[in-house]
Design a protein around this motif. Structure first.
Motif, PDB file in Angstrom:
ATOM      1  N   ARG A 169       0.870  -1.240   0.133  1.00  0.00           N
ATOM      2  CA  ARG A 169       0.052  -0.103  -0.087  1.00  0.00           C
ATOM      3  C   ARG A 169       1.051   1.192  -0.039  1.00  0.00           C
ATOM      4  NH1 ARG A 169      -5.528  -0.659   2.187  1.00  0.00           N
ATOM      5  NH2 ARG A 169      -5.541   1.625   2.107  1.00  0.00           N
ATOM      6  N   ALA A 170       1.952   1.209   0.782  1.00  0.00           N
ATOM      7  CA  ALA A 170       2.938   2.497   0.878  1.00  0.00           C
ATOM      8  C   ALA A 170       3.463   2.742  -0.503  1.00  0.00           C
ATOM      9  CB  ALA A 170       3.962   2.127   1.998  1.00  0.00           C
ATOM     10  N   LEU A 171       3.983   1.280  -1.262  1.00  0.00           N
ATOM     11  CA  LEU A 171       4.343   1.753  -2.592  1.00  0.00           C
ATOM     12  C   LEU A 171       3.432   2.289  -3.469  1.00  0.00           C
ATOM     13  CD1 LEU A 171       6.353  -1.539  -3.232  1.00  0.00           C
ATOM     14  CD2 LEU A 171       7.126   0.720  -3.155  1.00  0.00           C
ATOM     15  N   MET A 172       2.022   1.623  -3.497  1.00  0.00           N
ATOM     16  CA  MET A 172       1.195   2.221  -4.162  1.00  0.00           C
ATOM     17  C   MET A 172       0.886   3.814  -3.937  1.00  0.00           C
ATOM     18  SD  MET A 172      -1.690  -0.427  -5.246  1.00  0.00           S
ATOM     19  CE  MET A 172      -3.211  -0.023  -4.142  1.00  0.00           C
ATOM     20  N   GLU A 173       1.047   4.170  -2.684  1.00  0.00           N
ATOM     21  CA  GLU A 173       0.625   5.495  -2.226  1.00  0.00           C
ATOM     22  C   GLU A 173       1.838   6.336  -2.744  1.00  0.00           C
ATOM     23  OE1 GLU A 173      -1.339   7.539  -0.513  1.00  0.00           O
ATOM     24  OE2 GLU A 173      -2.805   5.833  -0.657  1.00  0.00           O
ATOM     25  N   GLN A 174       2.937   5.854  -2.792  1.00  0.00           N
ATOM     26  CA  GLN A 174       4.082   6.950  -3.365  1.00  0.00           C
ATOM     27  C   GLN A 174       4.339   6.754  -4.968  1.00  0.00           C
ATOM     28  OE1 GLN A 174       7.154   4.982  -0.971  1.00  0.00           O
ATOM     29  NE2 GLN A 174       6.243   5.640   0.779  1.00  0.00           N
ATOM     30  N   ALA A 175       3.476   5.705  -5.543  1.00  0.00           N
ATOM     31  CA  ALA A 175       3.607   5.579  -7.127  1.00  0.00           C
ATOM     32  C   ALA A 175       3.179   7.336  -7.486  1.00  0.00           C
ATOM     33  CB  ALA A 175       2.765   4.622  -7.420  1.00  0.00           C
ATOM     34  N   PRO A 176       4.107   7.364  -8.649  1.00  0.00           N
ATOM     35  CA  PRO A 176       3.970   8.564  -9.447  1.00  0.00           C
ATOM     36  C   PRO A 176       2.845   8.787 -10.169  1.00  0.00           C
ATOM     37  CG  PRO A 176       5.766   7.391 -10.337  1.00  0.00           C
ATOM     38  CD  PRO A 176       5.345   6.687  -9.351  1.00  0.00           C
ATOM     39  N   PHE A 178      -1.417   7.615 -11.000  1.00  0.00           N
ATOM     40  CA  PHE A 178      -2.616   7.297 -10.261  1.00  0.00           C
ATOM     41  C   PHE A 178      -3.154   5.901 -10.120  1.00  0.00           C
ATOM     42  CE2 PHE A 178      -4.110   9.024 -14.371  1.00  0.00           C
ATOM     43  CZ  PHE A 178      -5.066   8.114 -14.678  1.00  0.00           C
ATOM     44  N   VAL A 179      -3.672   5.490  -8.983  1.00  0.00           N
ATOM     45  CA  VAL A 179      -3.970   4.069  -8.779  1.00  0.00           C
ATOM     46  C   VAL A 179      -5.257   3.945  -8.223  1.00  0.00           C
ATOM     47  CG1 VAL A 179      -3.532   1.868  -7.896  1.00  0.00           C
ATOM     48  CG2 VAL A 179      -1.626   3.228  -8.670  1.00  0.00           C
ATOM     49  N   SER A 180      -6.247   3.176  -8.537  1.00  0.00           N
ATOM     50  CA  SER A 180      -7.426   3.226  -7.634  1.00  0.00           C
ATOM     51  C   SER A 180      -7.761   1.814  -7.896  1.00  0.00           C
ATOM     52  CB  SER A 180      -8.548   4.060  -7.844  1.00  0.00           C
ATOM     53  OG  SER A 180      -8.906   3.946  -9.326  1.00  0.00           O
ATOM     54  N   ILE A 181      -8.546   1.146  -7.194  1.00  0.00           N
ATOM     55  CA  ILE A 181      -9.595  -0.273  -7.033  1.00  0.00           C
ATOM     56  C   ILE A 181     -10.867  -0.020  -6.971  1.00  0.00           C
ATOM     57  CG2 ILE A 181      -9.686  -2.334  -5.987  1.00  0.00           C
ATOM     58  CD1 ILE A 181      -6.749  -2.361  -5.415  1.00  0.00           C
ATOM     59  N   LEU A 182     -11.694  -0.372  -8.194  1.00  0.00           N
ATOM     60  CA  LEU A 182     -13.171  -0.360  -8.124  1.00  0.00           C
ATOM     61  C   LEU A 182     -13.803  -1.536  -7.959  1.00  0.00           C
ATOM     62  CD1 LEU A 182     -13.201   2.058 -11.177  1.00  0.00           C
ATOM     63  CD2 LEU A 182     -13.185   2.848  -8.692  1.00  0.00           C
ATOM     64  N   ARG A 183     -14.845  -1.871  -6.987  1.00  0.00           N
ATOM     65  CA  ARG A 183     -15.277  -3.142  -6.668  1.00  0.00           C
ATOM     66  C   ARG A 183     -16.683  -3.156  -7.282  1.00  0.00           C
ATOM     67  NH1 ARG A 183     -11.721  -7.210  -5.900  1.00  0.00           N
ATOM     68  NH2 ARG A 183     -10.289  -6.717  -4.438  1.00  0.00           N
ATOM     69  N   GLY A 184     -16.912  -4.326  -7.659  1.00  0.00           N
ATOM     70  CA  GLY A 184     -18.382  -4.781  -8.078  1.00  0.00           C
ATOM     71  C   GLY A 184     -18.751  -4.131  -9.143  1.00  0.00           C
ATOM     72  N   PRO A 185     -20.050  -4.543  -9.632  1.00  0.00           N
ATOM     73  CA  PRO A 185     -20.599  -4.040 -10.849  1.00  0.00           C
ATOM     74  C   PRO A 185     -20.858  -2.411 -10.706  1.00  0.00           C
ATOM     75  CG  PRO A 185     -22.081  -5.184  -9.389  1.00  0.00           C
ATOM     76  CD  PRO A 185     -20.838  -5.369  -8.826  1.00  0.00           C
ATOM     77  N   VAL A 188     -17.448   0.606  -6.892  1.00  0.00           N
ATOM     78  CA  VAL A 188     -17.244   1.098  -5.646  1.00  0.00           C
ATOM     79  C   VAL A 188     -15.840   1.370  -5.313  1.00  0.00           C
ATOM     80  CG1 VAL A 188     -17.673   1.208  -3.230  1.00  0.00           C
ATOM     81  CG2 VAL A 188     -19.489   0.359  -4.679  1.00  0.00           C
ATOM     82  N   PHE A 189     -15.278   2.524  -5.125  1.00  0.00           N
ATOM     83  CA  PHE A 189     -13.829   2.777  -4.843  1.00  0.00           C
ATOM     84  C   PHE A 189     -13.627   2.202  -3.390  1.00  0.00           C
ATOM     85  CE2 PHE A 189     -14.239   6.611  -7.489  1.00  0.00           C
ATOM     86  CZ  PHE A 189     -13.240   6.410  -8.290  1.00  0.00           C
ATOM     87  N   GLU A 190     -12.694   1.406  -3.639  1.00  0.00           N
ATOM     88  CA  GLU A 190     -11.881   0.648  -2.474  1.00  0.00           C
ATOM     89  C   GLU A 190     -10.821   1.059  -1.958  1.00  0.00           C
ATOM     90  OE1 GLU A 190     -12.356  -3.782  -2.691  1.00  0.00           O
ATOM     91  OE2 GLU A 190     -10.184  -3.593  -2.101  1.00  0.00           O
ATOM     92  N   LEU A 191      -9.938   1.722  -3.053  1.00  0.00           N
ATOM     93  CA  LEU A 191      -8.553   2.340  -2.632  1.00  0.00           C
ATOM     94  C   LEU A 191      -8.318   3.302  -3.891  1.00  0.00           C
ATOM     95  CD1 LEU A 191      -5.554  -0.078  -1.961  1.00  0.00           C
ATOM     96  CD2 LEU A 191      -5.539   1.643  -3.975  1.00  0.00           C
ATOM     97  N   ALA A 192      -7.437   4.215  -3.294  1.00  0.00           N
ATOM     98  CA  ALA A 192      -7.201   5.403  -4.269  1.00  0.00           C
ATOM     99  C   ALA A 192      -5.835   5.673  -3.725  1.00  0.00           C
ATOM    100  CB  ALA A 192      -8.041   6.253  -4.449  1.00  0.00           C
ATOM    101  N   ASN A 193      -4.880   6.013  -4.572  1.00  0.00           N
ATOM    102  CA  ASN A 193      -3.569   6.742  -3.803  1.00  0.00           C
ATOM    103  C   ASN A 193      -3.502   8.054  -4.166  1.00  0.00           C
ATOM    104  OD1 ASN A 193      -2.949   6.853  -6.537  1.00  0.00           O
ATOM    105  ND2 ASN A 193      -0.942   6.036  -6.375  1.00  0.00           N
TER     106      ASN A 193
END
Ligand SMILES: Nc1nc2c(ncn2[C@@H]2O[C@H](COP(=O)(O)OP(=O)(O)OP(=O)(O)O)[C@@H](O)[C@H]2O)c(=O)[nH]1
Length: 682
Positions: A169-176, A178-185, A188-193
């Motif tokens: 997660r820390a790596l993803m946070e610092q990634a230059p 943008f990253v996000s995970i969308l769940r379900g049909p 839904v935002f599950e994660l975003a850096n």
């Protein structure tokens, strides 16, 4: 069955021997029972209403993270979560001082759901197991085999995994990017850096479906792409895709360009459960490349297309005619007497006038018409699907509009005027060079017929055919001058009397080779060169080449040689010509007495005073002069009195002896052969 009242529930809660804390979903202490207060040596008023880690501080962040992740799981999966072994020191403060007491716990966190299935509280139930760990009288084999230790090992494994997870997660946070995970049909935002939050203006998106979190994206095709990836399981890669989004709350939509990938997240059974979004904001790079391509295709002074882009568009329009039959019209516009504005008011005024004319022309055209500044005061216009009679009307309209322009610069007034050549065609075999030169030639004719007029090209128009031929010559000559490919030949000049007295006299002639390698004589292209002002450049080319050749090849035999070089009227009218000659003598070191410049009778007579001055000037340096083709023009001996020339060259039928009369020999040879010839004759 009798109902238990709320008060009775409270009583049960507070009098239970098991320790309990009731947290809100935000981990604020809502209630705590006596058993817990005693166990943790805490006072009710110190913890109620406080955030978990303020109420029960811990000296190490990792411990807090373990507990926090348990609460997160409860909220997310809405089922009870157990930490099988948690080291969670308790703060003490007594007469011996302050510090931390090591304590070990089994912690259970249980969600309390409302009727809609939402988590309203979390019931926390810690069981202290410090005594089991610290007693030391437990049989080690029992520890290893006991459920307790198995659980402890599991906990260790889990914390290892969680540790890895945290690092990821820390790596993803610092990634230059943008990253996000969308769940379900519903995505839904599950994660975003961090970079994702930056992109979307730090909006609160976690737990929200993408349509609700980013409503302004609706209608831009992105939700449809997500649905497609979710449905097909095929990733989608977008390159420099345009998106309009809010980058600050309540701000206007910004235009951005993104490189991104939508990667499906697969479950063990192969179904897609979400989408991993990853990408970069490439707006700056995109804008820069757009700017560069704008600069490469536009004229910086007027903002119109430049010649390169114009030719490209004409070429494409001709190619399109292969697919869809069409009529194209090309207009070639050349401002009349534009030089006048530059000469009188300077280039800044000229520039301003060009901008003004560009605006006048653009304002009268359709968005689909291509108007370009081809260079200097020349413009090109491409009209698609436009037959000749329509193109003529447009040309007349533009001519009229330019003639109505009034340009004022520092109290001086100039009116506009333009000559326009029109060429309409539906012939797909025509080359772009031909099409442009036909329109150019028509424009030239419009100039010749008095300017401020429109001239349409007619195939049968002889004048136009000649003009086109001339323009072709000019193109070839300009190329040849640039590429040093005009070839120099020499031809012997034979004295009719006392030939031994004048042994090695030669005249330099120029020849152009066409694409087939055939030699083209000067009478084919010299008229065009004269008309288009190329003669001074050609004269200088010949002089430079000849003088250099003499300097390098005849260093030791200069006295054997006399070379005649033709000079055009334009050079004799050029005030910088004597200076050019002085320079070239300095550079080559040749003896001017070896050179005889030949001028024609018509040239000399056209500007007798100026020509005489230049001749005098150059004769002082040692050059000699001959009047060529004497007898072909007015042959008045009167003006000869005023011309300081050394020789007359006449046409054969008029035998006039002045000083030396020569006849051309029919054979000529390349300049390089001259050395052999002269030296062998020595
Ligand atoms: N101000 C300005 N002048 C330019 C620019 N490019 C070329 N010129 C000048 O434009 C003039 C074009 O001259 P011509 O078209 O030969 O002359 P003209 O006076 O328009 O004469 P006609 O076309 O025969 O009517 C030259 O004097 C160039 O120096 C430019 O970017 N700005």
């Amino acid at each position: 069955m009798s109902h238990i009242t709320e008060a009775e529930y409270k009583n049960i809660f507070h009098s239970s021997p098991n320790p309990y804390v009731l947290f809100t979903p935000d981990l604020i202490v809502a209630d705590i029972n006596e058993a817990h207060l005693q166990l943790t040596d805490t006072r009710r008023e110190d913890v109620i209403g406080k955030y978990l880690f303020d109420a029960f501080p811990t000296p190490q962040q990792e411990i807090a993270d373990l507990l926090q992740s348990s609460f997160d799981r409860v909220k997310k999966f809405k089922v009870e979560d157990t930490i099988h072994l948690l080291r969670y020191p308790i703060r003490y403060s007594n007469k011996d001082g302050k510090g931390w007491k090591d304590r070990y716990w089994i912690v259970k966190n249980k969600p309390i759901l409302n009727q809609d299935g939402c988590v309203v509280f979390i019931l926390n139930n810690p069981t202290e197991v410090t005594h089991l760990i610290s007693s030391g009288d437990i049989d080690p084999s029992w520890i290893n085999n006991s459920d307790f230790m198995r659980n402890a090992n599991i906990v260790r494994e889990i914390s290892k995994v969680e540790n890895e997870h945290r690092k990821m997660r820390a790596l993803m946070e610092q990634a230059p990017g943008f990253v996000s995970i969308l769940r379900g049909p519903d995505f839904v935002f599950e994660l975003a850096n961090k970079a994702y939050y930056q992109l979307i203006g730090h909006r609160d998106i976690l737990g929200k479906p993408v349509r609700e979190a980013l409503p302004e994206i609706e209608g831009q095709g992105y939700f449809e792409l997500l649905e497609q990836v979710y449905r097909t399981g095929e990733p989608y890669i977008g390159r420099a895709k345009r998106i309009h989004m809010q980058q600050e709350p309540d701000s206007d939509l910004a235009e951005l360009y993104l490189d991104f990938i939508y990667q499906p997240i697969f479950e063990d059974d192969g179904s897609v459960s979400g989408i991993f979004v990853q990408g970069h904001d490439v707006t700056d790079a995109h804008n820069l490349s757009r700017k560069l391509s704008y600069q490469a295709s536009h004229d910086s002074l007027t903002g119109l297309f430049n010649r390169r882009e114009f030719e490209l568009r004409v070429e494409n329009a001709i190619k399109e005619m292969l697919v869809i039959p069409n009529v194209l019209s090309l207009l070639f516009l050349d401002l009349d007497h534009f030089k006048n504005i530059n000469d009188v008011c300077g280039h800044r005024a000229g520039d301003e006038f060009l901008r003004m004319i560009s605006m006048v022309l653009s304002s009268r055209l359709r968005a689909t018409d291509t108007l370009a500044r081809l260079g200097g005061d020349e413009f090109g216009l491409l009209l698609k699907g436009c037959p000749e009679h329509v193109a003529m009307n447009i040309a007349q309209d533009l001519r009229q509009a330019v003639s109505e322009v009034e340009f004022v610069w520092q109290n001086r007034r100039f009116s506009g005027s333009v000559s326009i050549g029109v060429f309409s065609f539906n012939d797909i075999s025509i080359t772009i060079t031909d099409a442009l030169s036909v329109a150019d030639a028509a424009c030239f004719l419009a100039k010749e017929k008095g300017r401020n007029r429109v001239q349409v090209n007619r195939k049968e128009d002889d004048e136009l055919i000649n003009r086109r031929q001339e323009i072709d010559w000019i193109r070839d000559l300009t190329e040849a001058l640039k590429g040093n490919t005009i070839e120099l030949y020499c031809q012997k000049i034979q004295a009719l009397e006392h030939p031994a007295k004048y042994p090695n006299r030669y005249e330099i002639l120029i020849r152009l080779k066409n694409n087939d390698g055939d030699m083209i004589p000067p009478m084919a292209f010299i008229p065009a060169a004269e008309r288009y002002g190329l003669m001074p450049a050609i004269d200088r080319y010949v002089i430079e080449k000849t003088f250099l050749h003499i300097a390098t090849t005849f260093k030791d035999h200069t006295s054997l040689l006399s070379i005649s070089v033709n000079l055009s009227g334009a050079s004799l009218n050029d005030d910088t010509f004597p200076e050019f000659i002085r320079n070239i003598i300095n550079v080559t070191g040749i003896d001017p007495t070896q050179i005889c410049f030949e001028i024609t009778e018509t040239t000399a007579v056209a500007n007798l005073a100026k020509t005489s001055n230049i001749i005098r000037d150059l004769r002082k340096l040692g050059f000699r002069f001959a009047l060529d083709d004497f007898g072909s023009g007015m042959s008045s001996f009167e003006y000869l009195k005023h011309l300081p020339i050394d020789y007359l060259k006449s046409t054969a039928h008029l035998s006039v002896k002045f000083n030396l009369i020569s006849l051309m020999q029919p054979l000529s040879m390349p300049l390089s052969v001259l050395q052999t010839l002269c030296i062998s004759k020595r």
